[in-house]
Design a protein around this motif. Structure first.
Motif, PDB file in Angstrom:
ATOM      1  N   ASP A  76       0.587   5.934  -7.542  1.00 16.92           N
ATOM      2  CA  ASP A  76      -0.431   6.982  -7.609  1.00 16.92           C
ATOM      3  C   ASP A  76       0.156   8.307  -8.074  1.00 16.92           C
ATOM      4  O   ASP A  76      -0.476   9.052  -8.835  1.00 16.92           O
ATOM      5  N   LYS A  77       1.378   8.601  -7.637  1.00 21.87           N
ATOM      6  CA  LYS A  77       2.026   9.856  -8.043  1.00 21.87           C
ATOM      7  C   LYS A  77       2.358   9.866  -9.529  1.00 21.87           C
ATOM      8  O   LYS A  77       2.292  10.886 -10.196  1.00 21.87           O
ATOM      9  N   ASN A  88       0.829  -1.206   0.000  1.00 20.87           N
ATOM     10  CA  ASN A  88       0.000   0.000   0.000  1.00 20.87           C
ATOM     11  C   ASN A  88       0.863   1.256   0.000  1.00 20.87           C
ATOM     12  O   ASN A  88       0.558   2.242  -0.685  1.00 20.87           O
ATOM     13  N   ARG A 103       2.228   1.725  -3.492  1.00 17.43           N
ATOM     14  CA  ARG A 103       1.184   2.210  -4.397  1.00 17.43           C
ATOM     15  C   ARG A 103       0.959   3.709  -4.213  1.00 17.43           C
ATOM     16  O   ARG A 103       0.924   4.474  -5.189  1.00 17.43           O
ATOM     17  N   ARG A 104       0.814   4.139  -2.945  1.00 16.85           N
ATOM     18  CA  ARG A 104       0.538   5.554  -2.675  1.00 16.85           C
ATOM     19  C   ARG A 104       1.741   6.446  -2.986  1.00 16.85           C
ATOM     20  O   ARG A 104       1.575   7.557  -3.488  1.00 16.85           O
ATOM     21  N   SER A 105       2.945   5.961  -2.695  1.00 17.69           N
ATOM     22  CA  SER A 105       4.140   6.793  -2.819  1.00 17.69           C
ATOM     23  C   SER A 105       4.652   6.891  -4.247  1.00 17.69           C
ATOM     24  O   SER A 105       5.248   7.909  -4.618  1.00 17.69           O
TER      25      SER A 105
END
Length: 263
Positions: free
Chosen positions: A258-259, A250, A253-255
């Motif tokens: 998604d960026k 997770n 994915r976020r770091s």
């Protein structure tokens, strides 16, 4: 209340009396109380630290960070060497390796590096203090705090009851990964001009995830075959590793993913 306290004392006595007699005399091993106190103090620091620093300027710790990270690289490399060399000399099996509780040289050497690995997790709680003093509160994620606190407790159980055997695989892999990780932190601490050389940060997270996958495969195999190693330990490692894969996945994915989509 009296009954609950009596139960706590009874559990504590059981934990103290049924450990590995070789490691009992070593620092922080015999009783779980010091480790529990350390973890409680750590969680208090996580809660109170940002509040105490709220109206203060961040502290420049560059002169501390460089030698600290260099020392952690040295310790990680030493532990990786000791895990690898001792398991190799002892003809350890990756498929099934019981703990040798004898006090002969090689089992004691393995037990000592297991203790150093446990103690390194206590030292690594300093990472959080550094974030707090530098006011890097965005780094105080659930993943960071959970991972640091639970690794101390997990490896207390390891050094108390299974200092060797299958435990070596987790310690060896993690020491290798942390030697790379603290190298990254050490280079980043030198200054902003080093950032252009640190393009491989996302690959560091990939390396951590790959480590967890290897541990999961290793532990899964040992749950499927007959092996003279505590099943409850393998089950705990299996479940804990799955949880870490979810948390680190997770984070990745976020770091990163998604960026990239946002860009």
């Amino acid at each position: 209340m009296a009954s609950a306290w009596k139960t706590i004392l009874s559990v504590n006595q059981y934990l103290e009396d049924n450990g590995d007699k070789r490691t009992d005399p070593w620092l922080l091993v015999y009783s779980p109380i010091p480790v529990v106190v350390i973890i409680i103090m750590y969680l208090i620091m996580v809660w109170a630290g940002p509040r105490l620093m709220k109206h203060r300027d961040p502290i420049d710790l560059r002169k501390v960070l460089i030698p600290y990270n260099l020392a952690m690289v040295g310790l990680s490399v030493y532990m990786f060497h000791e895990f690898l060399a001792t398991s190799w000399l002892s003809n350890y099996s990756l498929r099934c390796q019981p703990v040798d509780y004898s006090d002969t040289p090689l089992p004691m050497r393995m037990a000592r590096v297991c203790w150093w690995f446990f103690f390194s997790k206590v030292i690594e709680l300093s990472d959080t203090l550094i974030f707090i003093l530098r006011k890097k509160n965005n780094q105080l994620t659930f993943l960071h705090v959970f991972h640091h606190a639970t690794m101390v407790l997990n490896w207390w159980f390891a050094i108390k009851y299974t200092a060797g055997g299958q435990s070596f695989f987790v310690g060896m892999l993690n020491s290798l990964v942390h030697s790379v990780m603290y190298t990254y932190y050490g280079l980043a601490a030198i200054g902003p001009h080093m950032h252009k050389y640190l393009w491989w940060k996302s690959y560091l997270t990939c390396l951590q995830l790959f480590q967890f996958v290897l541990v999961l495969i290793h532990t899964s195999y040992n749950l499927l075959v007959q092996c003279d190693f505590p099943v409850i330990t393998n089950v705990a490692v299996f479940l804990y590793t799955i949880f870490l894969i979810i948390l680190f996945g997770n984070f990745y994915r976020r770091s990163y993913l998604d960026k990239r989509k946002q860009k």
